[in-house]
Design a protein around this motif. Structure first.
Motif, PDB file in Angstrom:
ATOM      1  N   LEU A   1     -18.256 -98.066  27.424  1.00  0.00           N
ATOM      2  CA  LEU A   1     -19.263 -98.506  26.489  1.00  0.00           C
ATOM      3  C   LEU A   1     -20.743 -98.171  27.113  1.00  0.00           C
ATOM      4  N   ARG A  31     -20.982 -94.245  15.429  1.00  0.00           N
ATOM      5  CA  ARG A  31     -20.419 -95.240  14.581  1.00  0.00           C
ATOM      6  C   ARG A  31     -19.786 -94.726  13.302  1.00  0.00           C
ATOM      7  N   GLY A  71     -12.501 -98.642  16.701  1.00  0.00           N
ATOM      8  CA  GLY A  71     -13.527 -99.597  17.365  1.00  0.00           C
ATOM      9  C   GLY A  71     -13.230 -99.749  18.685  1.00  0.00           C
ATOM     10  N   SER A  72     -14.413 -99.923  19.374  1.00  0.00           N
ATOM     11  CA  SER A  72     -14.256-100.276  20.761  1.00  0.00           C
ATOM     12  C   SER A  72     -14.330-101.841  21.218  1.00  0.00           C
ATOM     13  N   TRP A  73     -14.019-101.854  22.457  1.00  0.00           N
ATOM     14  CA  TRP A  73     -13.869-103.271  22.806  1.00  0.00           C
ATOM     15  C   TRP A  73     -14.012-103.159  24.648  1.00  0.00           C
ATOM     16  N   TRP A  86     -16.444-106.822  21.132  1.00  0.00           N
ATOM     17  CA  TRP A  86     -16.027-106.055  20.106  1.00  0.00           C
ATOM     18  C   TRP A  86     -16.993-105.356  19.426  1.00  0.00           C
ATOM     19  N   SER A  87     -16.985-103.992  19.078  1.00  0.00           N
ATOM     20  CA  SER A  87     -17.963-103.439  18.183  1.00  0.00           C
ATOM     21  C   SER A  87     -17.690-103.657  17.098  1.00  0.00           C
TER      22      SER A  87
END
Length: 507
Positions: free
Chosen positions: A7, A20, A29-31, A42-43
């Motif tokens: 991140l 995005r 999705g990233s976390w 969370w993203s």
């Protein structure tokens, strides 16, 4: 294993917007997991994937709860190893969104210790791979279905990719023809090489014609070489797969072994020919026999008052001998046609064989030895003793002729138990020699009338007459032979059980 993006590495401004959009298209999705607070970050893309608000900040346990139990255990175990041992992970597991929709999540993560941080954090991404998983599952089911169908059929299935010239075979190629996968090869040229040389050009031409046409199917029959060198008759049926331009790019087909079918057809045709020949021979023999009976009767009358001229008496005797040979020949023709007048009686095969061997010895060369091995507990049979003895004589003569340098002929009798529980036992007579033997072509025609490997005139009816007599008596006769080893003739006759079997010592 791919490294999950950090991140802290995400770009800003326009690049962040571009990233995005990329995540949205790729359903990624990233976390991150703050190990100090135990909270997940969370993203917005991951929140959208799991159908929760964009500001959702779950705890670790709340985040893991989105996974179904089986997947939850694997993700938790992977997280623990990553946190404790620094091992990155990539786990594919089933999950359920906040709205209850089933999805498949691929979760990747790795441990990162930012500069100055007291504890490591875990960062990663989640990707919605539901569509990919469904496609893989559908492909797996299709492959399993094809594998089961290929193993369930009795055919040898093959798949020819014309783009690469690779050929795949199922296990049927070993079951039917004895080839291991590495022996049959993966090139179409190997398949063509296994086709009988006399059929190869026709197969090529037929396949080429199918390719040139708009047909989507192709079929044909030809001979195919087994692993042991024998030839099998096969029926080939195939589907031709064409591309958009109509060119064949793949052929999927199967080979059915028709050898037994062809052999049955040949046996049926031979049986019909023999039946026609038998009816013709039987009719001729019947009329000829009547004429011979008249001739023999007249000769016997003349010999009651023989001429005084020695030459005339010798000529008359020669005519009688020729007429008797003709009568024996008509007897063989009637046996062939199964039109003999049989006089069945109850008898024990061992007694008949003992008598038959005694009367046959003068007919055989001196260097031929006869050995009799009688079976015990022989039940009685009902048969014509005279005709059955003639069968034994013919088999002994045939075996003796197969041993020009002399040898031993073994005669055996035995009881063969029934195949079916309610069946009757069979009495078996077996004549075995160690002579020249017969090749497959001769063996196939051994009982054909007028077929012989000898040059003497009038030969070729002996074994045919044996076959006719045994069949007319309700039995069977078979022969096994190997060139240079010898032949074995086996006669099977039904038993008669209306009374207890006669003791071996009673004559």
């Amino acid at each position: 294993m791919s490294s999950a993006p950090h991140l802290t590495d995400f770009p800003s401004c326009g690049q962040a917007t571009h990233l995005r959009l990329t995540h949205q298209v790729a359903k990624v999705g990233s976390w991150s997991l703050d190990t100090g607070t135990g909270r997940l970050h969370w993203s917005p893309e991951l929140c959208a994937l799991l159908e929760v608000g964009s500001n959702y900040l779950p705890s670790l346990e709340e985040g893991l709860a989105f996974f179904l139990p089986s997947g939850r255990r694997r993700v938790r175990s992977a997280l623990d190893r990553c946190l404790n041992e620094g091992i990155p992970f990539d786990v594919d597991a089933p999950a359920r969104t906040a709205r209850g929709n089933r999805i498949r999540l691929r979760t990747l993560g790795e441990s990162v210790r930012p500069p100055g941080a007291a504890a490591a954090h875990i960062h990663g991404i989640c990707q919605n791979v539901t569509s990919l998983h469904r496609m893989r599952e559908a492909l797996r089911i299709q492959e399993e279905r094809f594998r089961l169908l290929a193993s369930a059929t009795n055919d040898a299935i093959w798949d020819w990719n014309l783009e690469t010239d690779d050929v795949w075979w199922n296990d049927g190629v070993e079951t039917l023809f004895g080839y291991r996968q590495e022996e049959v090869g993966t090139e179409m040229a190997r398949w063509m090489a296994m086709i009988h040389p006399d059929d190869r050009a026709e197969v090529r031409a037929s396949l080429t014609e199918a390719f040139k046409s708009r047909s989507t199917t192709w079929a044909g029959e030809h001979r195919f070489r087994r692993a042991d060198g024998r030839w099998a008759w096969v029926l080939v049926r195939a589907q031709l797969v064409r591309n958009e331009s109509g060119r064949v790019i793949r052929v999927v087909g199967g080979m059915t072994d028709l050898t037994s079918h062809h052999e049955l057809e040949q046996q049926l045709a031979r049986s019909r020919n023999l039946e026609s020949l038998g009816r013709l021979a039987g009719g001729i023999a019947h009329d000829f026999n009547n004429a011979l009976a008249s001739i023999l009767g007249s000769i016997e009358l003349l010999l009651l008052d023989p001429p005084t001229d020695p030459q005339a008496r010798a000529d008359l005797e020669q005519v009688r001998q020729s007429a008797r040979r003709g009568a024996r020949l008509t007897g063989q023709l009637l046996a062939l046609a199964r039109r003999q007048v049989l006089r069945p009686e109850r008898l024990v095969l061992n007694h008949l064989v003992e008598d038959g061997i005694s009367t046959a010895r003068p007919m055989l060369p001196r260097d031929i030895r006869l050995k009799f091995r009688p079976g015990g507990g022989m039940p009685p049979i009902v048969a014509d003793a005279r005709q059955l003895e003639a069968v034994l004589h013919q088999l002994l003569v045939n075996s003796a002729e197969a041993m020009p340098d002399g040898g031993t002929i073994l005669v055996e009798t035995m009881v063969e138990e029934p195949v079916k529980p309610d069946g009757m036992p069979l009495v078996v007579l077996r004549v075995r020699d160690h002579g020249v033997g017969m090749d497959d072509t001769t063996l196939e025609r051994a009982f054909d009338p007028f077929f012989t490997t000898k040059s003497e005139p009038g030969a070729g009816l002996g074994l045919a007459a044996v076959h006719g007599t045994i069949i007319q008596s309700g039995g069977t006769v078979d022969v096994e032979s190997t060139p240079g080893v010898g032949s074995t003739f086996t006669v099977r006759l039904p038993t008669e059980h209306t009374e207890p079997p006669m003791a071996e010592g009673v004559r």
